[in-house]
Structures are given as C-alpha cells and as structure tokens.
Motif scaffolding. Structure first.
Motif, PDB file in Angstrom:
ATOM      1  N   THR A  37       0.831  -1.206   0.000  1.00  0.00           N
ATOM      2  CA  THR A  37       0.000   0.000   0.000  1.00  0.00           C
ATOM      3  C   THR A  37       0.863   1.252   0.000  1.00  0.00           C
ATOM      4  O   THR A  37       0.579   2.213  -0.719  1.00  0.00           O
ATOM      5  CB  THR A  37      -0.939  -0.004   1.221  1.00  0.00           C
ATOM      6  OG1 THR A  37      -1.674  -1.232   1.238  1.00  0.00           O
ATOM      7  CG2 THR A  37      -1.918   1.150   1.161  1.00  0.00           C
ATOM      8  N   ILE A  41       0.887   4.204  -2.752  1.00  0.00           N
ATOM      9  CA  ILE A  41       0.740   5.622  -2.423  1.00  0.00           C
ATOM     10  C   ILE A  41       1.914   6.424  -2.982  1.00  0.00           C
ATOM     11  O   ILE A  41       1.747   7.549  -3.456  1.00  0.00           O
ATOM     12  CB  ILE A  41       0.628   5.804  -0.888  1.00  0.00           C
ATOM     13  CG1 ILE A  41      -0.696   5.233  -0.382  1.00  0.00           C
ATOM     14  CG2 ILE A  41       0.765   7.267  -0.487  1.00  0.00           C
ATOM     15  CD1 ILE A  41      -0.808   5.138   1.134  1.00  0.00           C
ATOM     16  N   ASP A  54      -6.372  -0.849  -5.081  1.00  0.00           N
ATOM     17  CA  ASP A  54      -7.335   0.088  -4.507  1.00  0.00           C
ATOM     18  C   ASP A  54      -6.906   0.438  -3.079  1.00  0.00           C
ATOM     19  O   ASP A  54      -7.005  -0.390  -2.177  1.00  0.00           O
ATOM     20  CB  ASP A  54      -8.726  -0.530  -4.515  1.00  0.00           C
ATOM     21  CG  ASP A  54      -9.770   0.376  -3.902  1.00  0.00           C
ATOM     22  OD1 ASP A  54      -9.576   1.610  -3.928  1.00  0.00           O
ATOM     23  OD2 ASP A  54     -10.774  -0.154  -3.390  1.00  0.00           O
ATOM     24  N   ILE A  55      -6.430   1.645  -2.892  1.00  0.00           N
ATOM     25  CA  ILE A  55      -5.937   2.068  -1.583  1.00  0.00           C
ATOM     26  C   ILE A  55      -7.065   2.186  -0.570  1.00  0.00           C
ATOM     27  O   ILE A  55      -6.887   1.874   0.608  1.00  0.00           O
ATOM     28  CB  ILE A  55      -5.180   3.413  -1.707  1.00  0.00           C
ATOM     29  CG1 ILE A  55      -3.977   3.243  -2.619  1.00  0.00           C
ATOM     30  CG2 ILE A  55      -4.744   3.925  -0.348  1.00  0.00           C
ATOM     31  CD1 ILE A  55      -3.288   4.541  -2.962  1.00  0.00           C
ATOM     32  N   LYS A  56      -8.237   2.588  -1.015  1.00  0.00           N
ATOM     33  CA  LYS A  56      -9.349   2.795  -0.080  1.00  0.00           C
ATOM     34  C   LYS A  56      -9.728   1.514   0.655  1.00  0.00           C
ATOM     35  O   LYS A  56     -10.102   1.549   1.815  1.00  0.00           O
ATOM     36  CB  LYS A  56     -10.564   3.358  -0.827  1.00  0.00           C
ATOM     37  CG  LYS A  56     -10.363   4.789  -1.276  1.00  0.00           C
ATOM     38  CD  LYS A  56     -11.593   5.335  -1.945  1.00  0.00           C
ATOM     39  CE  LYS A  56     -11.324   6.760  -2.380  1.00  0.00           C
ATOM     40  NZ  LYS A  56     -12.493   7.352  -3.016  1.00  0.00           N
ATOM     41  N   SER A  57      -9.590   0.384  -0.013  1.00  0.00           N
ATOM     42  CA  SER A  57      -9.948  -0.879   0.642  1.00  0.00           C
ATOM     43  C   SER A  57      -8.905  -1.305   1.673  1.00  0.00           C
ATOM     44  O   SER A  57      -9.145  -2.211   2.458  1.00  0.00           O
ATOM     45  CB  SER A  57     -10.122  -1.985  -0.402  1.00  0.00           C
ATOM     46  OG  SER A  57      -8.874  -2.281  -1.004  1.00  0.00           O
ATOM     47  N   LYS A  58      -7.754  -0.638   1.676  1.00  0.00           N
ATOM     48  CA  LYS A  58      -6.673  -1.014   2.595  1.00  0.00           C
ATOM     49  C   LYS A  58      -6.456   0.019   3.696  1.00  0.00           C
ATOM     50  O   LYS A  58      -5.522  -0.098   4.472  1.00  0.00           O
ATOM     51  CB  LYS A  58      -5.383  -1.205   1.807  1.00  0.00           C
ATOM     52  CG  LYS A  58      -5.552  -2.185   0.670  1.00  0.00           C
ATOM     53  CD  LYS A  58      -4.364  -3.006   0.477  1.00  0.00           C
ATOM     54  CE  LYS A  58      -4.651  -3.981  -0.655  1.00  0.00           C
ATOM     55  NZ  LYS A  58      -3.792  -5.067  -0.679  1.00  0.00           N
ATOM     56  N   ARG A  59      -7.331   1.022   3.782  1.00  0.00           N
ATOM     57  CA  ARG A  59      -7.165   2.072   4.804  1.00  0.00           C
ATOM     58  C   ARG A  59      -7.181   1.515   6.208  1.00  0.00           C
ATOM     59  O   ARG A  59      -6.441   1.965   7.069  1.00  0.00           O
ATOM     60  CB  ARG A  59      -8.256   3.134   4.660  1.00  0.00           C
ATOM     61  CG  ARG A  59      -8.032   4.083   3.529  1.00  0.00           C
ATOM     62  CD  ARG A  59      -9.061   5.157   3.535  1.00  0.00           C
ATOM     63  NE  ARG A  59     -10.364   4.558   3.315  1.00  0.00           N
ATOM     64  CZ  ARG A  59     -11.456   5.207   3.010  1.00  0.00           C
ATOM     65  NH1 ARG A  59     -11.429   6.506   2.902  1.00  0.00           N
ATOM     66  NH2 ARG A  59     -12.592   4.592   2.817  1.00  0.00           N
ATOM     67  N   TRP A  60      -8.000   0.517   6.458  1.00  0.00           N
ATOM     68  CA  TRP A  60      -8.114  -0.031   7.811  1.00  0.00           C
ATOM     69  C   TRP A  60      -6.773  -0.598   8.270  1.00  0.00           C
ATOM     70  O   TRP A  60      -6.402  -0.468   9.430  1.00  0.00           O
ATOM     71  CB  TRP A  60      -9.202  -1.112   7.867  1.00  0.00           C
ATOM     72  CG  TRP A  60      -8.797  -2.375   7.169  1.00  0.00           C
ATOM     73  CD1 TRP A  60      -8.930  -2.674   5.846  1.00  0.00           C
ATOM     74  CD2 TRP A  60      -8.145  -3.496   7.760  1.00  0.00           C
ATOM     75  NE1 TRP A  60      -8.415  -3.919   5.581  1.00  0.00           N
ATOM     76  CE2 TRP A  60      -7.925  -4.446   6.744  1.00  0.00           C
ATOM     77  CE3 TRP A  60      -7.735  -3.798   9.057  1.00  0.00           C
ATOM     78  CZ2 TRP A  60      -7.316  -5.665   6.977  1.00  0.00           C
ATOM     79  CZ3 TRP A  60      -7.128  -5.014   9.284  1.00  0.00           C
ATOM     80  CH2 TRP A  60      -6.926  -5.929   8.254  1.00  0.00           C
TER      81      TRP A  60
END
Length: 185
Positions: A37, A41, A54-60
């Motif tokens: 990730t 970025i 997809d970065i949004k799916s890895k925010r957690w």
C-alpha cells in the motif's frame, strides 16, 4: 496493570477476539501488506501493474500500522516503569561478548541503529542485506510473521503453518549459528 506485561490468558483471548472480528469482516491481518500500500501511495503503480491496487480498501490496515507505532511509543516511553529492556542476564552477557554493550538498555542495539553506527560502511551493508532478505522472504513466503502466525493460523491455513515452522527454524539458525559468525571476533 498497565505497567506490567499482560499474561497469556488475557492477551491471547484479546488477540483471538480481534482475529474473529477480522475474519467475520473478511479481512486478513498482516503488516507486510502495508508495504504494498505504501508503494502504491508512493506512485509505484506507474512502473508496474502489481502496485495498481485500490488504496481505499486497505485504509483499515494502515490504521493498524499507525496504532502499532503509537502503541509502541506509548509502551516504551510512558508505560515502561523501568528503563531498559528486560532480558536474561545470560543473554546480556553473551551480547556484551559479541560487542553489543547496549544489550539490556536499548530496544534496538545502538551499535547498529544509532546515527553514529550508520556512518560505518559495514553497518550500512549489513542493514541493506538484512532488509533485502527480509523483504524477499516476506514476498516469497506470501506474508510476514505476524500475518502467517496470527492471521494464517487463525484461518487454519497449512501454508501458514509451514511458514511459521520455517520462521522458527530460521530464527534458531540465525541466533545460534549466523549471529555469532557475523558479530563474533
């Protein structure tokens, strides 16, 4: 209670609870996946498709890293009543014999990780080779020690069991055979 290490019968069930929640949410825990990730970025997707994720799916999972950093800092600087690291006297003596005078007083040996140590070419080469081997091993094994040992074993994955056994064997070989060869006089 916060100033003492938690016993296994408290920490273990808490880890099991967290893993149960992650499994129910369809998530997998592991720190090495955050490196992917971070590379995404940083723009690595411009150079290879592997980093087009997809970065949004890895925010957690990025929050897990942030929590680990903050928790580690608080644990070392706020919740540790005694300065230094509590390891056996036999280990401290052995490390002192190998040239690590900071053994038992620092979380990371200052002989390798201080700014002064980083001016030595031998230390830089050692850290670069070690970093490469850890990165290669993590990628080759399909995950890091935390991912396989906590998440993979929680999911009863046979490859994770094999990887964890390999981590332990590799750790024993490093500590008992290679470490004295590298740092012995």
């Amino acid at each position: 209670m916060l100033y003492q290490p938690w016993p296994w019968y408290i920490a273990g069930p808490l880890i099991a609870l967290v893993m149960s929640v992650l499994i129910l949410m369809g998530k997998r825990f592991g720190m090495s996946s955050n490196l992917e990730t971070f590379c995404t970025i940083g723009g690595a997707g411009k150079f290879t498709d592997y980093f087009k994720v997809d970065i949004k799916s890895k925010r957690w999972n990025l929050l897990v890293v942030l929590g680990s950093v903050i928790g580690g800092f608080l644990g070392a600087n706020v919740l540790s009543p005694n300065p230094g690291v509590q390891i056996s006297e036999k280990t401290v003596t052995k490390l002192n014999e190998l040239g690590f005078e900071s053994a038992g007083t620092a979380y990371l040996p200052t002989e390798l990780f201080s700014l002064e140590a980083l001016t030595k070419p031998s230390v830089l080469i050692l850290l670069l080779v070690a970093g490469f081997l850890v990165g290669f091993g993590t990628r080759y094994a399909g995950g890091c020690t935390s991912g396989h040992a906590i998440s993979g074993l929680s999911n009863l994955q046979r490859p994770s069991l094999i990887a964890v056994i390999g981590f332990f064997i590799g750790g024993l070989i490093m500590v008992h055979l290679l470490f004295p060869l590298i740092f012995g006089s």
